[in-house]
Design an enzyme around this catalytic site. Structure first.
Site, short mmCIF file in Angstrom:
data_model
loop_
_atom_site.label_atom_id
_atom_site.label_comp_id
_atom_site.label_asym_id
_atom_site.label_seq_id
_atom_site.Cartn_x
_atom_site.Cartn_y
_atom_site.Cartn_z
N HIS A 162 0.82 -1.21 0.00
CA HIS A 162 0.00 0.00 0.00
C HIS A 162 0.86 1.26 0.00
CE1 HIS A 162 -3.80 -2.11 0.42
NE2 HIS A 162 -3.17 -2.93 1.25
N ASP A 193 2.65 6.75 -5.13
CA ASP A 193 2.59 6.89 -6.58
C ASP A 193 1.77 8.14 -6.92
OD1 ASP A 193 2.05 6.71 -9.31
OD2 ASP A 193 2.00 4.52 -9.29
N GLU A 199 -13.53 -4.44 0.81
CA GLU A 199 -12.15 -4.90 0.86
C GLU A 199 -12.11 -6.30 1.47
OE1 GLU A 199 -8.37 -5.78 0.70
OE2 GLU A 199 -9.19 -4.01 -0.29
N GLU A 230 -17.62 -10.39 -4.81
CA GLU A 230 -18.52 -11.41 -5.36
C GLU A 230 -19.54 -11.87 -4.33
OE1 GLU A 230 -14.63 -11.71 -7.63
OE2 GLU A 230 -15.26 -11.37 -5.56
N GLU A 286 -9.31 0.92 -8.36
CA GLU A 286 -7.98 0.92 -8.98
C GLU A 286 -7.62 -0.54 -9.14
OE1 GLU A 286 -4.80 -0.03 -9.62
OE2 GLU A 286 -3.80 0.94 -7.91
N GLU A 295 -2.25 -9.69 -12.43
CA GLU A 295 -2.86 -9.69 -11.10
C GLU A 295 -4.12 -8.82 -11.08
OE1 GLU A 295 -0.48 -8.83 -7.71
OE2 GLU A 295 0.24 -10.88 -7.56
N HIS A 306 4.29 3.20 -10.29
CA HIS A 306 4.72 1.88 -9.80
C HIS A 306 4.45 0.80 -10.84
CE1 HIS A 306 0.42 1.36 -8.88
NE2 HIS A 306 0.67 0.07 -8.73
#
Length: 376
Positions: A23, A29, A88, A117, A131, A140, A308
């Protein structure tokens, strides 16, 4: 791949995102952070111009992580936002709750620790922000999860942020990074070239993700894939290509392989007409003017501010194939496919060179043709 194996890969994926170092890289970034913040601010401005009612909008943040995007939305979209749902899956969700409370935005943001889901939300969203992009856009990638969230939780007239993504490629001269291979040819007068094959393999793997300079590009970039996040299906992004692309060289150099990068666009909808635009339209009677959309672009292209994500490099020939500016044509097939056998979050990327040829008309052209059927 079995469902048990996929669950293990998902568990490893979510565990990685519980690492604070991951993170920190993303939060440091600046192009990433400023891109999303600018998009949210532009949306707030647009909603104000459109006269959106206070406390009327629901925002869903998919893969919220530390909740930075949720915080952007809760702060910048007031007074229009009614609630922000931060979803999350990793234990970072608990940290996000603490961060949200510390910033006194817990009256607007609710954290759901769940895979998107499986999550059950109180209501559907007007905006989904995420993001989700990985290296070369898809590595990924959590894009399938975002699309599942869209299908299940976005209102029919809802907005995806970002709304569009494009994957680009161009042939490159990678001579600089590959100069390290010269070490093994002469070490204080001794021949260490027996180690060269292992060194080549190491360098080619190590250089997979790097910063590519604009002057390394041997041709103008070409579009590999463009996706509309409002409509694209999961199946459409699981396999891309094979697509044949031709590049006319604009620089002389050694052709070592290809670079991949992406950009995403936040298309926020039509801008509200200004007074000057309205006056101009009154004067013109043709009625052919198209509405101009409000857009913010986040790019990872060579020459843009470093992110990044950097750029992906696929090396095909460590020696390099000579090409001449304005006189060489590189033809290759590019193919990306989700690795369904091992881990669907990873993609297999291949470039197959069809030809590297001269554009000169003379039959006695010293450049000749190069053909290669090997995958990269």
């Amino acid at each position: 791949m079995s469902s048990v194996e996929q669950e293990k890969h998902d568990g490893d994926y979510f565990a990685a995102y519980n690492d604070v170092d991951v993170h920190e890289i993303m939060l440091r970034d600046e192009p990433r952070m400023e891109g999303y913040l600018s998009a949210v601010k532009s949306l707030a401005k647009l909603w104000k111009e459109q006269g959106v009612a206070p406390n009327s909008k629901i925002v869903l943040d998919v893969g919220a992580g530390t909740s930075i995007l949720s915080l952007f939305c809760a702060r910048e979209l007031q007074p229009f936002v009614k609630a922000v749902f931060a979803v999350e899956a990793s234990p970072m969700a608990k940290v996000a709750e603490t961060i949200i409370k510390a910033n006194k935005l817990d009256h607007l943001i609710t954290v759901f620790q769940s895979a998107v889901e499986d999550v059950v939300l109180p209501e559907k969203a007007d905006v989904i922000i995420s993001e989700w992009m990985g290296f070369y856009l898809f590595h990924e990638s959590m894009l399938p999860s975002v699309l599942i969230a869209r299908n299940k939780w976005l209102k029919p007239d809802g907005l995806m942020m970002p709304s569009k993504a494009r994957l680009w490629t161009a042939p490159i001269d990678h001579s600089g990074p590959l100069e390290t291979l010269n070490l093994w040819k002469d070490i204080k007068g001794f021949d260490f070239s027996c180690l060269l094959p292992a060194a080549i393999q190491r360098v080619m793997v190590k250089q997979t993700l790097t910063i590519v300079q604009p002057e390394q590009l041997l041709a103008f970039p070409e579009l590999v894939k463009e996706i509309n996040l409002q409509t694209v299906t999961i199946e459409e992004v699981q396999t891309i290509g094979p697509k044949n692309i031709e590049f006319a060289t604009i620089r002389s150099g050694l052709f070592h392989g290809f670079s991949l990068w992406f950009d995403v666009t936040f298309g926020l909808g039509p801008k509200a007409p200004s007074d000057s635009a309205s006056s101009s339209k009154d004067i013109e009677d043709d009625g052919d003017e198209e509405e101009e959309d409000e857009e913010v672009v986040l790019t990872t292209a060579p020459g843009s501010d470093d992110t990044h994500w950097k750029q992906m490099v696929v090396l095909l020939d460590h020696n390099g194939i000579p090409v001449e500016a304005g006189d060489s044509l590189i033809s290759a097939d590019v193919h990306l496919a989700a690795d369904k056998a091992q881990n669907e979050r990873f993609y297999n990327v291949s470039f197959e060179i069809q030809s590297v040829s001269s554009l000169m008309a003379d039959d006695d052209d010293p450049f000749g043709d190069y053909d290669d059927d090997e995958d990269g």
